[in-house]
Write a protein that holds these residues in place. Structure first.
Motif, PDB file in Angstrom:
ATOM      1  N   PHE A 173      -4.472   3.033  -3.427  1.00 52.27           N
ATOM      2  CA  PHE A 173      -3.016   2.965  -3.447  1.00 52.27           C
ATOM      3  C   PHE A 173      -2.454   2.759  -2.044  1.00 52.27           C
ATOM      4  O   PHE A 173      -1.448   2.088  -1.857  1.00 52.27           O
ATOM      5  CB  PHE A 173      -2.422   4.210  -4.099  1.00 52.27           C
ATOM      6  CG  PHE A 173      -2.591   4.181  -5.590  1.00 52.27           C
ATOM      7  CD1 PHE A 173      -1.907   3.242  -6.361  1.00 52.27           C
ATOM      8  CD2 PHE A 173      -3.468   5.038  -6.233  1.00 52.27           C
ATOM      9  CE1 PHE A 173      -2.081   3.172  -7.736  1.00 52.27           C
ATOM     10  CE2 PHE A 173      -3.645   4.978  -7.607  1.00 52.27           C
ATOM     11  CZ  PHE A 173      -2.953   4.048  -8.362  1.00 52.27           C
ATOM     12  N   ILE A 174      -3.139   3.332  -1.040  1.00 55.13           N
ATOM     13  CA  ILE A 174      -2.653   3.160   0.331  1.00 55.13           C
ATOM     14  C   ILE A 174      -2.771   1.696   0.774  1.00 55.13           C
ATOM     15  O   ILE A 174      -1.833   1.128   1.316  1.00 55.13           O
ATOM     16  CB  ILE A 174      -3.444   4.065   1.308  1.00 55.13           C
ATOM     17  CG1 ILE A 174      -3.133   5.530   1.019  1.00 55.13           C
ATOM     18  CG2 ILE A 174      -3.066   3.731   2.755  1.00 55.13           C
ATOM     19  CD1 ILE A 174      -3.949   6.484   1.852  1.00 55.13           C
ATOM     20  N   VAL A 175      -3.946   1.101   0.530  1.00 56.39           N
ATOM     21  CA  VAL A 175      -4.150  -0.255   1.053  1.00 56.39           C
ATOM     22  C   VAL A 175      -3.625  -1.327   0.109  1.00 56.39           C
ATOM     23  O   VAL A 175      -3.557  -2.487   0.464  1.00 56.39           O
ATOM     24  CB  VAL A 175      -5.636  -0.550   1.355  1.00 56.39           C
ATOM     25  CG1 VAL A 175      -6.160   0.401   2.404  1.00 56.39           C
ATOM     26  CG2 VAL A 175      -6.457  -0.469   0.090  1.00 56.39           C
ATOM     27  N   GLN A 176      -3.247  -0.914  -1.059  1.00 52.68           N
ATOM     28  CA  GLN A 176      -2.741  -1.803  -2.095  1.00 52.68           C
ATOM     29  C   GLN A 176      -1.745  -2.836  -1.534  1.00 52.68           C
ATOM     30  O   GLN A 176      -1.832  -4.016  -1.813  1.00 52.68           O
ATOM     31  CB  GLN A 176      -2.080  -0.912  -3.153  1.00 52.68           C
ATOM     32  CG  GLN A 176      -1.098  -1.554  -4.063  1.00 52.68           C
ATOM     33  CD  GLN A 176      -1.808  -2.469  -5.033  1.00 52.68           C
ATOM     34  OE1 GLN A 176      -2.959  -2.280  -5.361  1.00 52.68           O
ATOM     35  NE2 GLN A 176      -1.104  -3.477  -5.481  1.00 52.68           N
ATOM     36  N   ARG A 177      -0.835  -2.340  -0.703  1.00 53.27           N
ATOM     37  CA  ARG A 177       0.214  -3.191  -0.168  1.00 53.27           C
ATOM     38  C   ARG A 177      -0.364  -4.330   0.692  1.00 53.27           C
ATOM     39  O   ARG A 177       0.198  -5.404   0.773  1.00 53.27           O
ATOM     40  CB  ARG A 177       1.138  -2.325   0.688  1.00 53.27           C
ATOM     41  CG  ARG A 177       2.531  -2.852   0.874  1.00 53.27           C
ATOM     42  CD  ARG A 177       3.451  -1.743   1.346  1.00 53.27           C
ATOM     43  NE  ARG A 177       2.855  -0.977   2.445  1.00 53.27           N
ATOM     44  CZ  ARG A 177       2.974  -1.315   3.729  1.00 53.27           C
ATOM     45  NH1 ARG A 177       3.625  -2.393   4.062  1.00 53.27           N
ATOM     46  NH2 ARG A 177       2.421  -0.582   4.668  1.00 53.27           N
TER      47      ARG A 177
END
Lengths: 295, 423, 269
Positions: C253-257
């Motif tokens: 979820f953190i690196v998703q962006r």
């Protein structure tokens, strides 16, 4: 003056290249290459891991020639690869293209959905799927019978077990490969597609003449890496079937593992590993050739 | 630039942490204390028992210090951890062995002879058959501490509802298993995956029918006989006729198959009783009987169980042997606690069984004690490749559609060639 | 056209949900009582935290998560850096022996781990790294996969950027670290996910190389529960599985962006 500068640049380039490669070359030599050479050395011995090695030359390789179970496992590995690699390639590319067409918001949601299975360990994913595949009251069979179909045996059947395992490994890896494809698709300049649109090309046409050819590098990479991975597949099969039922999922690495750690025939197992390595090596080389020639 | 800086900082901090982690691990060994490593696979209650033993031993004397570790997982223990350690001459001083892998360690000479370390009268206290199973060339190469027997557990209600008697013969067992099979319930739960446990559960069928894998002195395969073929066929029928599931959701060693109601019958060992009592204590829901026999056959069950072993290459064989003798080869309390409180099994020592007499009559244990114990035959100590060939024969009749006769013939040739090549 | 787009969206989301279905059973099972875990219906009476509590009670899981974080993060960070360097050299720089070096690196990919396990143990033992973080970390860093992927990425990387940098007088190394590496996010992000996950989920190697309980990684600690002990409740196993997957989910979820961002090459092409 200019020439000297160019020469200096050149020397600099060579030095930088070696400097950049050095940590990896040292590490790979110590932690992969040396163990590999050692495995070859062991393959020339009769060794049960517990008592000293006895040198026997190439006897292990001679024995292998008539080991039916080994060649059957090699055949099974090829079969597994022939199902898994094209399936993974097509599905991950397909979904990469599909997702790429979505609005940013939906795209990121769908992406996460596809990627999440990748977070789960191979052991756990195997456990979950054994639950889904259960021949009596597993979820899939509950679904099948409510739709009026016959129940399937999945992992318990010699015909279905290998394919069932392929599905699990696909489930884990599609998302990750899809993302690598998406990253490459993003690199393709938008104006190519706009030009195609103006020419009235269909979406399929655009894919075939723009996207697909421009993904050659990524495709080569994914195909080779996936092929190697499928030749060395181990974890999920070990947990789900340990090669059964009736050896129907005993792929090469599993057989090597059994020879090494169950039967403690370390020398023989190493010989099998060396041959498996050669098979993979030749196939990868052939694949690389094929792609570079076409390009 | 920014990313690069960030990476450097993270890398630097982590390097520091790693360094700190490394420097703290060199707590030097002090003086003349002998340190022994004890590598185990047990988990949960069993693990606590062995940990407790080690703690107690470490506290009661100060010459030997034992370090206990466990993998918590049997397959990884015997197929990965021990071989890798031994191959690198890093084998533990004390470890566990079972009939499934005893032979390979014995062949390789890593099992120390324990005969000299028995206390006065203790050797005679052991059941002769239990010691015989770990003796090679008059050397006792491991110390048994448990005998686990197999029996047929069943769900009384399900049998009653189907109007069935407790099966006594193979035919009755197969008929009952078929009748009890429904969409949600398996007639009988049997192991499905190839491995030592599959063979272990099948051996009673083989022996009841008068079959055997090898001849007396272990030089010839005796697998290609009608007795073996019949014993294979009856197993094949459970699977081919759908009375035993081809895959279990719960491990076949786990009584949860029966206890949780997904199976009406299950062949499993003594260890299941405490679990059945503590987790599935629905009064008299479950029954236990000897494994059914063929027409005209005689009762037999397999007795398995783990054994202590000492690494013959250890520098401190004596100290290691002293510890395991203290643990299970001396007073009766410690071994009795293990086989009665920690789990349920029989002790391989007569005096310990005697001591626990009243315990062995409790509940379902009584069936084992009175009806099954006398027919116990120790699990044979075959090499791993023979175990595998037998397993392959079973798999072939269970899933490969082969007849017992064909499978027996193939396995017979395989076993004979294995024996010939070992000479 | 509009309609088609929404059809595709729905199709993709449905497929995504299918991908999630097995995880749904994992999550639901982790919070069910042992008796109801096979029951597909959801009842509030079956809901329990006991499984999760049991995992925390029976394993030193906090310490194990800490160990796993140290190992996985260190391996990932170091690997990203040196693999990017190697990949760049193989894609962009000219030096004698390039083809051979590349082939040699790729060939190391083809060795099944179970085969080199014993010699690898021997090497690590002789280097004095057994039973330490170093033994858990260092051998896992070297992996041709990362090098291969970086090389592939740099082959398609726009040359114009570097040429501009050379004109400005930057050295090759300087160009790489200041300009190329920061623009490598499209490849670093998925590879970070790959390396972190692979190391977080690694079990076999930590199991054999480390004997110290305080250095147990998550997967090894969980094997005490999940592994073939005598009593293994499905619900507890699923709870253990869920706990072990959470750090990876968080990372996703953190690196998703940052996933799937093209190299910003505007104005150059």
């Amino acid at each position: 003056m200019k020439r000297m500068k160019k020469n200096r640049r050149k020397r600099n380039e060579v030095l930088t290249a070696y400097g950049f490669l050095l940590p990896n070359l040292v590490g790979l030599t110590v932690f992969v290459f040396f163990p590999m050479i050692y495995a070859f050395y062991v393959s020339l011995h009769d060794w049960n891991a517990l008592s000293p090695k006895v040198f026997i030359g190439f006897d292990n390789y001679v024995e292998m020639a008539s080991d039916k179970r080994w060649w059957a496992s090699v055949g099974r590995t090829f079969l597994f690869t022939l199902i898994y690699v094209p399936a993974l390639y097509c599905l991950s590319l397909f979904f990469a293209v599909i997702l790429n067409n979505l609005k940013q918001k939906y795209q990121s949601i769908a992406r996460t959905m596809f990627l999440l299975p990748f977070a789960i360990t191979s052991v756990i994913s195997a456990v979950i799927w054994m639950f889904l595949y259960d021949p009596r009251n597993g979820v899939l069979n509950q679904l099948l019978s409510s739709l009026g179909f016959d129940k399937l045996e999945f992992l318990g059947s010699t015909n279905q077990a290998l394919v069932s395992i392929v599905v699990v490994i696909l489930w884990i890896n599609i998302g990750y490969n899809m993302i690598i494809f998406m990253a490459s698709i993003k690199e393709i300049p938008k104006d190519y597609y706009e030009a195609a649109k103006i020419d009235g090309a269909s979406a399929w046409r655009a894919f075939r003449s723009i996207t697909f050819p421009l993904l050659r590098g990524t495709s080569t990479f994914i195909l080779i890496v996936t092929m190697i991975a499928s030749f060395t597949v181990f974890d999920q099969i070990m947990v789900m079937t340990s090669g059964g039922p009736a050896s129907s999922t005993e792929v090469s690495v599993l057989y090597i593992y059994k020879q090494a750690f169950e039967f403690l025939n370390m020398g023989y197992a190493s010989a099998l590993a060396v041959i498996l390595f050669l098979i993979i090596f030749i196939l990868s080389l052939a694949q690389l050739r094929l792609y570079t020639k076409k390009g | 630039m920014k990313l690069w800086k960030k990476l450097m900082t993270i890398g630097f901090v982590l390097t520091l942490i790693v360094m700190a982690g490394c420097s703290s691990d060199s707590e030097g060994e002090s003086g003349d204390v002998v340190t022994l490593t004890f590598s185990d696979f047990h988990s949960e209650g069993d693990q606590e028992f062995f940990e407790g033993l080690v703690d107690e031993y470490n506290k009661m004397q100060d010459e030997v210090k034992i370090e206990y570790t466990t993998t918590g997982n049997l397959t990884d223990y015997s197929n990965t951890k021990l071989p890798v350690a031994f191959a690198n001459n890093e084998g533990p001083d004390i470890f566990m062995t079972s009939p499934g892998d005893f032979q390979k360690y014995a062949d390789a000479g890593v099992l120390a002879d324990l005969s000299p370390y028995f206390k006065e009268g203790v050797k005679e206290d052991f059941l002769p058959s239990a010691l015989e199973a770990v003796t090679v060339d008059d050397k006792i190469l491991a110390l048994p501490f448990e005998l686990e027997l197999l029996g047929l557990y069943y769900n009384k209600t399900m049998l009653e509802e189907a109007n069935l008697e407790v099966p006594k013969t193979w035919d009755e067992l197969l008929a009952a298993a078929k009748k009890l099979t429904t969409d949600d319930v398996a007639g009988i739960a049997l192991p499905t995956d190839k491995g030592a446990y599959l063979n272990f559960v099948w051996y009673p069928f083989l022996w009841q029918n008068g079959g055997s894998v090898l001849n007396e002195d272990g030089t010839k395969s005796t697998f290609n006989t009608p007795e073996v073929a019949e014993a294979l066929d009856i197993w094949g029928s459970f699977f081919q006729e759908g009375a035993a599931p081809s895959k279990l959701q719960i491990d076949p060693t786990d009584i949860g198959n029966l206890g949780g109601g997904t199976a009406a019958m299950q062949i499993v060992g003594t260890w299941a009783i405490p679990m059945l009592e503590s987790e599935y204590a629905d009064g008299d829901e479950f029954g236990l009987a000897p494994i059914p026999i063929p027409e005209g056959g005689k009762h037999a069950t397999a007795a398995g169980g783990w054994k202590f072993a000492v690494n013959a290459k250890s520098e401190h064989v004596k100290e290691a042997a002293d510890f395991i003798m203290w643990a299970v080869g001396d007073d009766k309390e410690r071994p009795l606690e293990y086989v009665t409180e920690t789990k349920f099994a029989y002790a391989p020592r007569q005096s310990v069984v005697e001591e626990g007499k009243e315990f062995y009559d409790k509940g379902l244990r009584k069936v084992f004690t009175e009806e099954i114990y006398d027919s116990a035959i120790p699990e044979p100590k075959f090499g791993a490749e023979v175990v595998d060939a037998v397993g392959e024969a079973l798999q072939n009749v269970m899933f490969g559609g082969m007849s017992g006769k064909e499978a027996a013939k193939i396995a017979d040739e395989k076993i004979q060639s294995i024996l010939d090549s070992k000479k | 056209m509009k309609l088609r787009k929404s059809t595709i969206t729905i199709f993709a989301i449905v497929c995504g949900l299918l991908m999630l279905a097995p995880i749904y059973f994992l999550v639901v099972g982790a919070f069910k009582t042992p008796d109801s875990v096979f029951d597909l219906s959801l009842r509030i009476s079956d809901f329990t935290f006991d499984n999760i509590k049991q995992v925390f009670a029976e394993t030193n899981i906090v310490r194990a998560i800490f160990n796993s974080l140290i190992v996985s993060v260190t391996v990932t960070v170091v690997a990203m850096l040196i693999h990017a360097m190697a990949g760049y050299a193989l894609a962009r720089l000219n030096f004698p022996g390039k083809t051979f070096t590349f082939g040699w690196i790729i060939s190391t990919l083809m060795v099944p781990f179970s085969v080199i396990m014993i010699p690898l143990y021997m090497v690590v033992q002789n280097l004095g790294m057994a039973n330490s973080y170093l033994g858990l970390i260092v051998p896992m860093i070297f992996n041709a996969y990362g090098i291969f992927l970086f090389r592939q990425f740099y082959l398609e990387f726009p040359k114009e950027l570097e040429e501009a940098a050379y004109v400005e007088g930057l050295s090759i190394a300087g160009t790489f670290f200041r300009l190329v590496l920061p623009l490598s996010k499209p490849i670093i992000v998925p590879l970070t996910i790959g390396f972190f996950t692979a190391n977080w989920n690694n079990y076999l190697w930590p199991m054999i190389i480390n004997q110290k309980e305080e250095l147990n990684v998550v997967q090894v600690a969980l094997a005490n529960i999940v592994g073939g002990g005598y009593e293994t409740e499905w619900s507890v196993m699923l709870a253990a599985a869920l706990i072990s997957a959470i750090p990876t989910f968080i990372l996703f979820f953190i690196v998703q962006r940052h996933l799937v961002e093209g190299v910003k090459t505007t104005g150059i092409k």
